[in-house]
Design a protein around this motif. Sequence first.
Motif, PDB file in Angstrom:
ATOM      1  N   CYS A 134       0.823  -1.209   0.000  1.00  0.00           N
ATOM      2  CA  CYS A 134       0.000   0.000   0.000  1.00  0.00           C
ATOM      3  C   CYS A 134       0.861   1.264   0.000  1.00  0.00           C
ATOM      4  O   CYS A 134       0.533   2.250  -0.659  1.00  0.00           O
ATOM      5  CB  CYS A 134      -0.922   0.006   1.215  1.00  0.00           C
ATOM      6  N   MET A 135       1.956   1.231   0.748  1.00  0.00           N
ATOM      7  CA  MET A 135       2.832   2.400   0.811  1.00  0.00           C
ATOM      8  C   MET A 135       3.360   2.764  -0.576  1.00  0.00           C
ATOM      9  O   MET A 135       3.437   3.944  -0.942  1.00  0.00           O
ATOM     10  CB  MET A 135       4.009   2.139   1.757  1.00  0.00           C
ATOM     11  N   GLU A 136       3.713   1.765  -1.354  1.00  0.00           N
ATOM     12  CA  GLU A 136       4.308   2.008  -2.668  1.00  0.00           C
ATOM     13  C   GLU A 136       3.277   2.285  -3.750  1.00  0.00           C
ATOM     14  O   GLU A 136       3.630   2.816  -4.806  1.00  0.00           O
ATOM     15  CB  GLU A 136       5.160   0.812  -3.079  1.00  0.00           C
ATOM     16  N   ARG A 137       2.024   1.957  -3.509  1.00  0.00           N
ATOM     17  CA  ARG A 137       1.002   2.055  -4.549  1.00  0.00           C
ATOM     18  C   ARG A 137      -0.119   3.021  -4.169  1.00  0.00           C
ATOM     19  O   ARG A 137      -0.230   4.097  -4.735  1.00  0.00           O
ATOM     20  CB  ARG A 137       0.455   0.648  -4.855  1.00  0.00           C
ATOM     21  N   ASP A 227      -2.126  13.815  -6.341  1.00  0.00           N
ATOM     22  CA  ASP A 227      -2.185  13.463  -4.924  1.00  0.00           C
ATOM     23  C   ASP A 227      -3.042  12.228  -4.663  1.00  0.00           C
ATOM     24  O   ASP A 227      -3.473  11.991  -3.532  1.00  0.00           O
ATOM     25  CB  ASP A 227      -2.716  14.645  -4.099  1.00  0.00           C
ATOM     26  N   SER A 228      -3.270  11.444  -5.702  1.00  0.00           N
ATOM     27  CA  SER A 228      -4.096  10.254  -5.558  1.00  0.00           C
ATOM     28  C   SER A 228      -3.233   8.995  -5.607  1.00  0.00           C
ATOM     29  O   SER A 228      -2.001   9.068  -5.678  1.00  0.00           O
ATOM     30  CB  SER A 228      -5.150  10.210  -6.667  1.00  0.00           C
ATOM     31  N   TYR A 229      -3.870   7.835  -5.545  1.00  0.00           N
ATOM     32  CA  TYR A 229      -3.153   6.562  -5.656  1.00  0.00           C
ATOM     33  C   TYR A 229      -2.563   6.434  -7.065  1.00  0.00           C
ATOM     34  O   TYR A 229      -3.091   6.986  -8.028  1.00  0.00           O
ATOM     35  CB  TYR A 229      -4.066   5.383  -5.331  1.00  0.00           C
ATOM     36  N   ALA A 233      -1.769   0.696  -8.128  1.00  0.00           N
ATOM     37  CA  ALA A 233      -2.571   0.336  -6.950  1.00  0.00           C
ATOM     38  C   ALA A 233      -3.693  -0.634  -7.313  1.00  0.00           C
ATOM     39  O   ALA A 233      -4.208  -0.635  -8.438  1.00  0.00           O
ATOM     40  CB  ALA A 233      -3.154   1.596  -6.320  1.00  0.00           C
ATOM     41  N   GLY A 234      -4.081  -1.438  -6.344  1.00  0.00           N
ATOM     42  CA  GLY A 234      -5.163  -2.382  -6.582  1.00  0.00           C
ATOM     43  C   GLY A 234      -6.466  -1.710  -6.951  1.00  0.00           C
ATOM     44  O   GLY A 234      -7.288  -2.273  -7.677  1.00  0.00           O
ATOM     45  N   LYS A 280       3.401   4.266 -11.264  1.00  0.00           N
ATOM     46  CA  LYS A 280       4.186   3.369 -10.411  1.00  0.00           C
ATOM     47  C   LYS A 280       5.385   2.868 -11.205  1.00  0.00           C
ATOM     48  O   LYS A 280       5.233   2.279 -12.269  1.00  0.00           O
ATOM     49  CB  LYS A 280       3.323   2.186  -9.965  1.00  0.00           C
ATOM     50  N   MET A 281       6.580   3.110 -10.695  1.00  0.00           N
ATOM     51  CA  MET A 281       7.781   2.659 -11.369  1.00  0.00           C
ATOM     52  C   MET A 281       7.878   1.133 -11.327  1.00  0.00           C
ATOM     53  O   MET A 281       7.516   0.496 -10.337  1.00  0.00           O
ATOM     54  CB  MET A 281       9.018   3.277 -10.709  1.00  0.00           C
ATOM     55  N   ASN A 282       8.346   0.556 -12.426  1.00  0.00           N
ATOM     56  CA  ASN A 282       8.615  -0.885 -12.532  1.00  0.00           C
ATOM     57  C   ASN A 282       7.378  -1.752 -12.347  1.00  0.00           C
ATOM     58  O   ASN A 282       7.482  -2.912 -11.948  1.00  0.00           O
ATOM     59  CB  ASN A 282       9.692  -1.303 -11.522  1.00  0.00           C
TER      60      ASN A 282
END
Length: 333
Positions: A134-137, A227-229, A233-234, A280-282
């Motif tokens: 969650c932190m990364e996404r 400023d969003s996900y 992210a799932g 999201k990178m990678n």
Amino acid sequence: MSFRIGVGMALMLVVVFGMLMMRFGLFGDSKDTGPLLDTAFYMDYDVTKLSSTAKNEQIKYGYEIIRNTSLHIGPKQSDSTQIYAGNNLACASCHLDGGTKPYAAPLIGVVKRFPQYRGREDKIGTIADRINGCMERSMNGKRLPDDHKAMQAMVAYMEWLGRATPKDGKVEGQGFTKVVLPNREVDLEHGKQVFEQQCVVCHGADGQGQLVANSDQYLYPPLWGTDSYNNGAGMTRVITAMEFIKANMPLGVTYDNPILTDEEAYDVAGFINQQQRPTKMNREKDFPDLVKKPVSTPYGPYVDSFPEKQHQLGPFQPIMEFYQKEYQLRKTK
């Protein structure tokens, strides 16, 4: 007279008992009552009632991080070395009511369900690994060390939430609600209409959310934009977003008394997730075993030949049928 009173009371008890048996599905047709929530959802989760022990203070801190993430480990943290979340969302933006609302990805019992296999990483992961997902996404940030006081506090809070759950942590009310997936492509125009009718009052016409009065904290979070996900992210999966929206939006609805139909939730989820958001990178490295990739994952690569647009907007049934036929996998997301 005493005999009549006794008979009357007995009849009343029989009626009450019968109503309870019907409510709990022990006889009669109970399909209209919907799933019964686990008793854990009816407990008192008010952290302010906890005494001032060291453990309870850690639990309270964990709750505070869940509710006001950006203040503690996000952009509003004054110590730059303690910033891990990349946006100003809170964990509670998705895990509603501090993680205690049923079918809103509740945190009740979640710790007991780990270690757990996660297809996105194709390995057995810990609860800390899941939080960092969650932190990364969702939070568009970076990994929080396992031994960080904030990580330990969040885990302590989640353990406290799950104190009355079974050993496996599984409860009726976990995850998201079940929906009937429309067998068609998302209607983006209809999704826009649903957003304008049901969502703009909180999230704004531009989807950028709403701040608390005289504050820079979100009252209602942004659904897209910087400023969003991010797009790994799932919640960027239409089916996942649809399930969350159906049981929880507009704000105040519950799984057993929704406002939106499945069709409306489907279309508005697709509309929201077609908007611009951080990258999201990678993310192409997600799901090392591509067979495990959910059908509504909106980015490739895929092991199937369906176009990326269909993975984003459906129809999803042909993709599901492919995996059932070729790999004997029944996919629902």
